[in-house]
Write a protein that holds these residues in place. Structure first.
Motif, mmCIF file in Angstrom:
data_model
loop_
_atom_site.group_PDB
_atom_site.id
_atom_site.type_symbol
_atom_site.label_atom_id
_atom_site.label_comp_id
_atom_site.label_asym_id
_atom_site.label_seq_id
_atom_site.Cartn_x
_atom_site.Cartn_y
_atom_site.Cartn_z
ATOM 1 N N ALA A 55 -29.822 5.227 49.481
ATOM 2 C CA ALA A 55 -31.115 5.247 50.180
ATOM 3 C C ALA A 55 -31.010 4.562 51.538
ATOM 4 O O ALA A 55 -31.469 5.102 52.557
ATOM 5 N N VAL A 56 -30.392 3.395 51.569
ATOM 6 C CA VAL A 56 -30.233 2.659 52.830
ATOM 7 C C VAL A 56 -29.376 3.468 53.797
ATOM 8 O O VAL A 56 -29.694 3.563 54.988
ATOM 9 N N GLU A 57 -28.325 4.079 53.295
ATOM 10 C CA GLU A 57 -27.450 4.905 54.142
ATOM 11 C C GLU A 57 -28.231 6.076 54.760
ATOM 12 O O GLU A 57 -28.099 6.358 55.945
ATOM 13 N N ILE A 58 -29.056 6.741 53.963
ATOM 14 C CA ILE A 58 -29.869 7.857 54.453
ATOM 15 C C ILE A 58 -30.784 7.379 55.585
ATOM 16 O O ILE A 58 -30.923 8.053 56.616
ATOM 17 N N MET A 59 -31.370 6.203 55.423
ATOM 18 C CA MET A 59 -32.296 5.693 56.433
ATOM 19 C C MET A 59 -31.557 5.175 57.663
ATOM 20 O O MET A 59 -31.938 5.493 58.791
ATOM 21 N N VAL A 60 -30.487 4.401 57.473
ATOM 22 C CA VAL A 60 -29.744 3.813 58.591
ATOM 23 C C VAL A 60 -29.087 4.894 59.452
ATOM 24 O O VAL A 60 -29.058 4.777 60.678
ATOM 25 N N GLU A 61 -28.592 5.950 58.812
ATOM 26 C CA GLU A 61 -27.954 7.027 59.570
ATOM 27 C C GLU A 61 -28.961 7.954 60.237
ATOM 28 O O GLU A 61 -28.584 8.900 60.923
ATOM 29 N N GLY A 62 -30.244 7.701 60.040
ATOM 30 C CA GLY A 62 -31.280 8.501 60.685
ATOM 31 C C GLY A 62 -31.494 9.871 60.064
ATOM 32 O O GLY A 62 -32.127 10.737 60.663
ATOM 33 N N ILE A 63 -30.997 10.068 58.857
ATOM 34 C CA ILE A 63 -31.172 11.351 58.168
ATOM 35 C C ILE A 63 -32.645 11.518 57.790
ATOM 36 O O ILE A 63 -33.215 12.584 57.974
ATOM 37 N N SER A 64 -33.239 10.459 57.257
ATOM 38 C CA SER A 64 -34.651 10.491 56.870
ATOM 39 C C SER A 64 -35.138 9.072 56.641
ATOM 40 O O SER A 64 -34.359 8.194 56.250
ATOM 41 N N GLU A 65 -36.425 8.868 56.870
ATOM 42 C CA GLU A 65 -37.048 7.588 56.529
ATOM 43 C C GLU A 65 -37.552 7.608 55.090
ATOM 44 O O GLU A 65 -38.034 6.595 54.585
ATOM 45 N N TYR A 66 -37.450 8.790 54.451
ATOM 46 C CA TYR A 66 -38.038 8.979 53.124
ATOM 47 C C TYR A 66 -37.050 9.629 52.166
ATOM 48 O O TYR A 66 -37.148 10.807 51.859
ATOM 49 N N PRO A 67 -36.085 8.838 51.649
ATOM 50 C CA PRO A 67 -35.164 9.407 50.664
ATOM 51 C C PRO A 67 -35.875 9.669 49.334
ATOM 52 O O PRO A 67 -36.786 8.938 48.948
ATOM 53 N N ILE A 68 -35.464 10.744 48.693
ATOM 54 C CA ILE A 68 -35.981 11.102 47.369
ATOM 55 C C ILE A 68 -34.773 11.358 46.471
ATOM 56 O O ILE A 68 -33.836 12.049 46.872
ATOM 57 N N PHE A 69 -34.810 10.818 45.267
ATOM 58 C CA PHE A 69 -33.731 11.026 44.309
ATOM 59 C C PHE A 69 -34.231 11.930 43.190
ATOM 60 O O PHE A 69 -35.315 11.709 42.650
ATOM 61 N N VAL A 70 -33.460 12.941 42.884
ATOM 62 C CA VAL A 70 -33.826 13.930 41.882
ATOM 63 C C VAL A 70 -33.104 13.575 40.581
ATOM 64 O O VAL A 70 -31.870 13.553 40.540
ATOM 65 N N ALA A 71 -33.872 13.280 39.531
ATOM 66 C CA ALA A 71 -33.310 12.955 38.216
ATOM 67 C C ALA A 71 -33.477 14.170 37.315
ATOM 68 O O ALA A 71 -34.578 14.701 37.183
ATOM 69 N N HIS A 72 -32.369 14.593 36.714
ATOM 70 C CA HIS A 72 -32.421 15.799 35.878
ATOM 71 C C HIS A 72 -31.347 15.743 34.801
ATOM 72 O O HIS A 72 -30.399 14.959 34.891
ATOM 73 N N GLN A 73 -31.511 16.612 33.816
ATOM 74 C CA GLN A 73 -30.524 16.715 32.737
ATOM 75 C C GLN A 73 -29.905 18.102 32.677
ATOM 76 O O GLN A 73 -29.131 18.399 31.780
ATOM 77 N N HIS A 74 -30.259 18.945 33.613
ATOM 78 C CA HIS A 74 -29.724 20.307 33.703
ATOM 79 C C HIS A 74 -29.245 20.527 35.124
ATOM 80 O O HIS A 74 -29.309 19.632 35.959
ATOM 81 N N GLU A 75 -28.789 21.708 35.428
ATOM 82 C CA GLU A 75 -28.347 22.013 36.785
ATOM 83 C C GLU A 75 -29.549 22.268 37.682
ATOM 84 O O GLU A 75 -30.461 22.999 37.306
ATOM 85 N N VAL A 76 -29.537 21.669 38.860
ATOM 86 C CA VAL A 76 -30.569 21.933 39.854
ATOM 87 C C VAL A 76 -29.898 22.140 41.207
ATOM 88 O O VAL A 76 -28.809 21.638 41.448
#
Length: 132
Positions: free
Chosen positions: A42-63
């Motif tokens: 999350a910090v890497e996503i924000m520090v590198e300027g990719i996004s200020e709003y990281p979202i993590f997708v939790a799943h048990q199947h393929e997405v």
């Protein structure tokens, strides 16, 4: 929404609350286990300027959403995690463009909470899980 809101107990015929074993309990354990890795991404996503709003997708199947960062099969856990952003969610239509600002207003401090999009057979929802 907090993870406890997704862990609703069932009511039995006596009207007493009876705890139903939920796969989301294993998600809570996995998020605690994954805590440092998710925060680092999350910090890497924000520090590198990719996004200020990281979202993590939790799943048990393929997405096909986000980039895989933690694989349940490799780690012998119950849930896999992909890293994404609010921008990808808007691009893919999971968050309507005209509701992006509303979503961002609800978004909690990304240094204190991970934003997790939980996908289960019954549907999907966002939760904000505190970093440990």
């Amino acid at each position: 929404m907090e993870i406890k809101d997704l862990l609703n107990p069932d009511e039995n015929s006596d009207g007493n609350k009876k705890e139903k074993e939920s796969p989301l309990k294993s998600l809570e354990l996995d998020l605690k286990f994954y805590n440092e890795s998710i925060k680092e991404v999350a910090v890497e996503i924000m520090v590198e300027g990719i996004s200020e709003y990281p979202i993590f997708v939790a799943h048990q199947h393929e997405v096909k959403l986000g980039e895989p960062i933690l694989d349940r099969n490799e780690l012998n856990t119950g849930w896999s995690i992909h890293a994404s952003t609010v921008e990808e969610f808007v691009e893919k239509g999971l968050i309507q463009a005209d509701k992006k600002d509303r979503f961002i207003k609800q978004y909690k401090d990304p240094y204190g909470f991970m934003c997790v999009f939980v996908i289960v057979p019954e549907g999907a929802n966002f939760i904000f899980f505190p970093y440990q």
